[in-house]
Structure formats: C-alpha cells, structure tokens
Design an enzyme around this catalytic site. Structure first.
Site, short mmCIF file in Angstrom:
data_model
loop_
_atom_site.label_atom_id
_atom_site.label_comp_id
_atom_site.label_asym_id
_atom_site.label_seq_id
_atom_site.Cartn_x
_atom_site.Cartn_y
_atom_site.Cartn_z
N THR A 35 25.49 -28.26 -50.61
CA THR A 35 24.54 -29.26 -51.26
C THR A 35 23.82 -28.39 -52.15
OG1 THR A 35 24.33 -30.69 -49.39
CG2 THR A 35 22.78 -30.71 -51.11
N LYS A 72 25.33 -36.86 -53.37
CA LYS A 72 24.57 -36.52 -52.35
C LYS A 72 22.88 -36.67 -52.56
CE LYS A 72 23.73 -34.30 -48.28
NZ LYS A 72 24.19 -33.01 -48.06
N LYS A 86 14.92 -28.14 -49.50
CA LYS A 86 15.93 -27.64 -50.67
C LYS A 86 16.39 -28.76 -51.15
CE LYS A 86 20.03 -26.45 -49.68
NZ LYS A 86 21.35 -26.99 -49.79
#
Length: 291
Positions: free
Chosen positions: A98, A173, A241
């Site tokens: 990701t 995502k 994150k």
C-alpha cells in the site's frame, strides 16, 4: 513450463502469499531484508532463499513485492542492485504494497523502459485473508500485463480487479481505507454509547447487525472491541501510514476528507496511549479513556 515467481518481502502478508504460490506448484524464490525470515519460510514451504534481490529476480517470470512504504519500494526496485535493473526483459512486476499512486507511476515508467510490465496491486483482507488465500486485490496498469498477472495473484485472492491505468489500484485502496476509518470510528462510538447507556452491547450488536448498520467491522471486530482485546489484526501504525497517503492524495486532487483527517488524529491519540501495534478497532479505547 514451470513459472518462476520471486517474492520480495516476507512480512505478515507476504509470508503466506508467497506460501500460496509455492503450494500451487510455482518455482518460488524469496528475499527478505532479514534473512532469518527466509529460512523460517523454507521450513514451511518449498522454494529457494536468495542472498540478494539480483539473485532472486534474475530469471523471474513474475516479481512480487510486499514491503512497507514508498521509500522501501524505491529501495528494492531502483538502483543497480534493485528489481528493475536485474529482472529480465518481459518479466511482470506486481507490487502489493500500500503506497502512493505517484510511486507506482514512477516505477511503472522505469520498468517499461526495461521492457518489463508493472502492476500496482494493493490488497485488502488483512493477515487472515492472506493466510486463507482470500484477499481482495485492486490493480492498476496495462490490461495485457494485468491479464498475464491475474492467474498468479488468483492463488491467494478471492477477487482480483483491474481498476484502470497505473496508480488506479493504489487510489482504490485509498478509497478502501477512507471508508474503513469512518466505519471503525462510527462502530466505536456506537458501542461506547451502548456501554454508557447500560445496555448489553453484545445483544445490541446481535439486533442491529441484522439491519442497515451491519458491516464487516461489526461482524468481525465488535466482540473483541467489547472485550478490549486489540493484539491482532491491522496495526494502528500501519493505518496512520495509509491515511497519510490518503490525505496527501486528497490535497493533490482537491478532495475534502474532514472525517478521515479527524479519525487520523484519533489514531494519533491511540498511539500516544501505547497502542501503536493495536488493531485499528482500538479507537473505542480512546473513547473509554477520555469519557
């Protein structure tokens, strides 16, 4: 002909994903920054542990990566010792990290210059999904490269979809993480309210989960939230994150994410409480502490 797949990054996701490829009969070569992780993997699966990225990818049909963040991707992909310089022409590079859409575009361009395909393919489903081979994979890239890569990813996925050109997988995502942030905060507030109102929270969940309030988070996390158990699942550090990537992209495309920004700060409070490695559902502990 046996397919050679090189897997770079044997973390909580990559370890079982590479294992599924080995179990499917592919010739799997693995590399990890900590070599002992490769040796542990070899105790569970059949394959080859490599001392360098160059050794791992030199004859690969597919190179799969699952590392930490943009900087880790740049480290393993670029430079004379990286994937792009050492993987053969015609190899397909599949990144499950990701990361930002920008780094996906950068790596895709560099790979194309070497005659390699690149697919950004972040996943959803967590460690359990990786172990069970039930991940959802959202992809960005050229359609021909995607069709070549799809059967490989299918070994550890229940759904694989091409969302558009390079970077589209990462952007999808981001949508996923934005939705989860709001859902978990809403569920946390709902359960906290039930507790403060003197209700049996489990009975409440049993009732409302049959209606419009139902969600994956409610089904899979409400019980551990009620019990205050968070030593499992997707860590708060990882979520922050991911949310930083979402908020940066939102600034770039002029999208307004006020709730996401607020929940990100709530996660910062959880980190300050010592919950850096707690599951994302630990947002409820912040409400219990600050009530």
């Amino acid at each position: 002909m046996t397919i050679t797949a090189s897997f770079i990054g044997l973390g909580v996701m990559g370890y079982p994903m590479a294992g599924h490829l080995a179990q499917a009969g592919l010739r799997v070569k693995v590399w990890n920054r900590t070599p002992s992780k490769c040796q542990q993997w070899l105790k569970d699966y059949s394959g080859t542990a490599c001392a360098s990225i160059a050794e791992a990818v030199g004859d690969a049909d597919f190179v799969l990566t699952c590392v930490g963040a943009d900087k880790d991707l740049i480290e393993v992909f670029e430079g004379p010792d990286g994937i792009i310089a050492n993987a053969p022409r015609g190899a397909t590079l599949i990144d499950h990290t990701t990361a930002s859409a920008g780094v996906a575009e950068r790596l895709a361009q560099a790979a194309a210059a070497r005659g390699q395909g690149f697919i950004d393919a972040p996943v959803s489903g967590g460690q359990q999904g990786a172990e069970n081979g039930q991940l959802t994979i959202m992809c960005g890239g050229d359609a021909a490269h995607y069709e070549r890569a799809r059967p490989v990813m299918a070994h550890y996925a229940r759904a694989v979809n091409l969302m558009g050109p390079t970077g589209s997988g990462q952007k999808t995502k981001m949508v996923n993480q934005i939705a989860i942030a709001g859902l978990v905060q809403g569920l946390s507030e709902a359960l906290h309210f039930a507790e403060q109102a003197g209700l049996d929270a489990r009975k409440v969940v049993d009732v409302i989960s049959k209606g419009a309030a139902q969600s994956w988070q409610m089904e899979n996390r409400s019980g551990t939230m009620i019990d205050g158990e968070f030593n499992h699942g997707f860590a708060v550090d990882w979520m922050r994150k991911d949310l930083a990537i979402c908020l940066e992209e939102a600034r770039r495309i002029n999208a307004s994410l006020p709730v996401t920004a607020l929940v990100d700060q709530f996660y910062a409070d959880v980190q300050a409480m010592g919950g850096r490695r707690w599951d994302t559902s630990s947002l409820i502990e912040r409400l219990r502490k600050f009530r």
